[in-house]
Enzyme design. Structure first.
Site, PDB file in Angstrom:
ATOM      1  N   LYS A  13      -4.534   7.080  10.913  1.00  0.00           N
ATOM      2  CA  LYS A  13      -4.845   6.278   9.715  1.00  0.00           C
ATOM      3  C   LYS A  13      -6.290   5.765   9.771  1.00  0.00           C
ATOM      4  O   LYS A  13      -6.740   5.252  10.808  1.00  0.00           O
ATOM      5  CB  LYS A  13      -3.860   5.114   9.635  1.00  0.00           C
ATOM      6  CG  LYS A  13      -3.951   4.268   8.366  1.00  0.00           C
ATOM      7  CD  LYS A  13      -2.768   3.293   8.324  1.00  0.00           C
ATOM      8  CE  LYS A  13      -2.755   2.412   7.086  1.00  0.00           C
ATOM      9  NZ  LYS A  13      -1.543   1.573   7.012  1.00  0.00           N
ATOM     10  N   ASN A  17       4.392   2.016   3.789  1.00  0.00           N
ATOM     11  CA  ASN A  17       5.230   0.799   3.813  1.00  0.00           C
ATOM     12  C   ASN A  17       4.457  -0.233   3.010  1.00  0.00           C
ATOM     13  O   ASN A  17       3.428  -0.738   3.490  1.00  0.00           O
ATOM     14  CB  ASN A  17       5.373   0.239   5.231  1.00  0.00           C
ATOM     15  CG  ASN A  17       6.291   1.043   6.123  1.00  0.00           C
ATOM     16  OD1 ASN A  17       7.431   0.660   6.387  1.00  0.00           O
ATOM     17  ND2 ASN A  17       5.787   2.144   6.631  1.00  0.00           N
TER      18      ASN A  17
HETATM   19  N1  CDV Z   1       1.103  -0.204   5.385  1.00  0.00           N
HETATM   20  C1  CDV Z   1       0.081  -0.461   4.534  1.00  0.00           C
HETATM   21  O1  CDV Z   1      -1.003   0.081   4.688  1.00  0.00           O
HETATM   22  N2  CDV Z   1       0.346  -1.352   3.547  1.00  0.00           N
HETATM   23  C2  CDV Z   1      -0.669  -1.754   2.594  1.00  0.00           C
HETATM   24  C3  CDV Z   1      -0.441  -3.161   2.088  1.00  0.00           C
HETATM   25  C4  CDV Z   1      -0.735  -4.169   3.118  1.00  0.00           C
HETATM   26  C5  CDV Z   1      -1.341  -3.462   0.908  1.00  0.00           C
HETATM   27  C6  CDV Z   1      -0.710  -0.817   1.406  1.00  0.00           C
HETATM   28  O2  CDV Z   1      -1.821  -0.423   1.021  1.00  0.00           O
HETATM   29  O3  CDV Z   1       0.329  -0.529   0.806  1.00  0.00           O
END
Ligand code: CDV
Length: 312
Positions: free
Chosen positions: A128, A198
């Site tokens: 990521k 998520n």
């Molecule tokens: N897991 C994520 O990256 N969640 C982020 C939330 C925190 C905004 C998303 O972009 O969905």
């Protein structure tokens, strides 16, 4: 001859803290089989599919969280998924936390997705890039989103890989909100982007966004697909996990930007689309003919600076 690939988004309902890897893998295998019976050749699972979304809790000693990470892939717990996928001749993409011991002996913590071909060979593991949330404990929040404590941002950027008869890219959750993510892959001819997520419905820094979570989810993936002439598969781990409600609404988006399949529940649910990878060329060779129409000579700020620089 057109190139068709039947792709499944295997959305998951919540994974609670007490659920074991073995219990989760059994759910993944059940969805893999369901997807196969629906004709799928590639099954996409969510971000951090093997565990609960543990960045919602802060621990002062990060090593106390090491049990949430995988040290190898496949491993004893996930081998049955790899075996069943190969037996069925189905590929898959799986999100999980990876604890890696670097050449320097240092430990690195990554939020990753591994793409596996139909013959069981690993195509690539993507790390990521855009890590959201916060680095430190913020006790006033109703729940933490300490991804910036638990994961390093990838230094590798956005690769694409020749697999499944096309050009495949990956992104993870927050990556999907950034246009640079899609364009980096678009500039390598991507035809199918796989994304697990998520997304808590309650966005603590600005709750006015809560009601728009579904809209924003679709907005960014539909725009990214259209503007780069690519298929996009977005797959949620949704539902109420350890008291935190998370978005479902997994979607498969065509290069036209149209949603061709969408999950209806926030539980384990398989949706499928037959993706014509040659449909990408309709957009890549016309309105988004990059070679003809892009103007990189005037886009210097995109890579030359991070934050906005305001006029005087
Ligand atoms: N897991 C994520 O990256 N969640 C982020 C939330 C925190 C905004 C998303 O972009 O969905």
């Amino acid at each position: 001859m057109s190139r068709h690939l039947t792709v499944a988004a295997a959305q998951m309902g919540p994974v609670q803290r007490e659920h074991t890897r073995e219990q989760v893998v059994a759910r993944l295998i059940a969805m893999l089989r369901r997807a196969h019976s629906m004709g799928a050749e590639l099954v996409v699972f969510p971000e951090l599919a093997l565990t609960t979304f543990f960045p919602r809790w802060f621990v002062d000693d990060i090593s106390e969280a090491d049990h949430w990470y995988e040290r190898s892939m496949p491993n004893a717990a996930t081998q049955p998924l790899f075996d069943e996928a190969r037996r069925l001749g189905v590929g898959f993409c799986l999100g999980y936390a990876h604890l890696e011991e670097g050449a320097d002996g240092d430990l690195h913590r990554w939020n990753v997705q591994t793409l596996v071909e139909r013959d069981g060979s690993v195509v690539a593991t993507y790390k990521k890039t855009h890590i959201p949330g916060h680095e430190h404990h913020e006790p006033d929040r109703p729940f933490q989103h300490a991804e910036r404590y638990y994961f390093e941002p990838s230094p590798e950027g956005f690769g694409v890989w020749r697999a499944f008869g096309g050009i495949i890219g990956m992104m993870i959750c927050n990556d999907r909100r950034w246009p640079e993510t899609y364009r980096e892959m678009g500039l390598q001819g991507v035809e199918l982007i796989l994304c697990g997520y998520n997304t808590p419905v309650h966005y603590v820094p600005d709750p006015s966004q809560d009601i728009l979570q579904g809209f924003h989810n679709a907005l960014v993936m539909q725009a990214g697909a259209y503007q780069n002439g690519t298929w996009v598969v977005g797959v949620a781990k949704g539902g109420v996990e350890e008291g935190v409600d998370s978005l479902g609404q997994s979607i498969i988006v065509a290069p036209s930007g149209q949603i061709v399949a969408q999950a209806l529940t926030t539980d384990d649910e398989v949706i499928v689309a037959r993706c014509d990878l040659d449909w990408c060329a309709r957009y890549k060779d016309t309105v988004f003919d990059f070679e003809r129409y892009r103007r990189p000579e005037v886009y210097g700020r995109i890579t030359g600076q991070r934050g906005a620089v305001l006029p005087r």
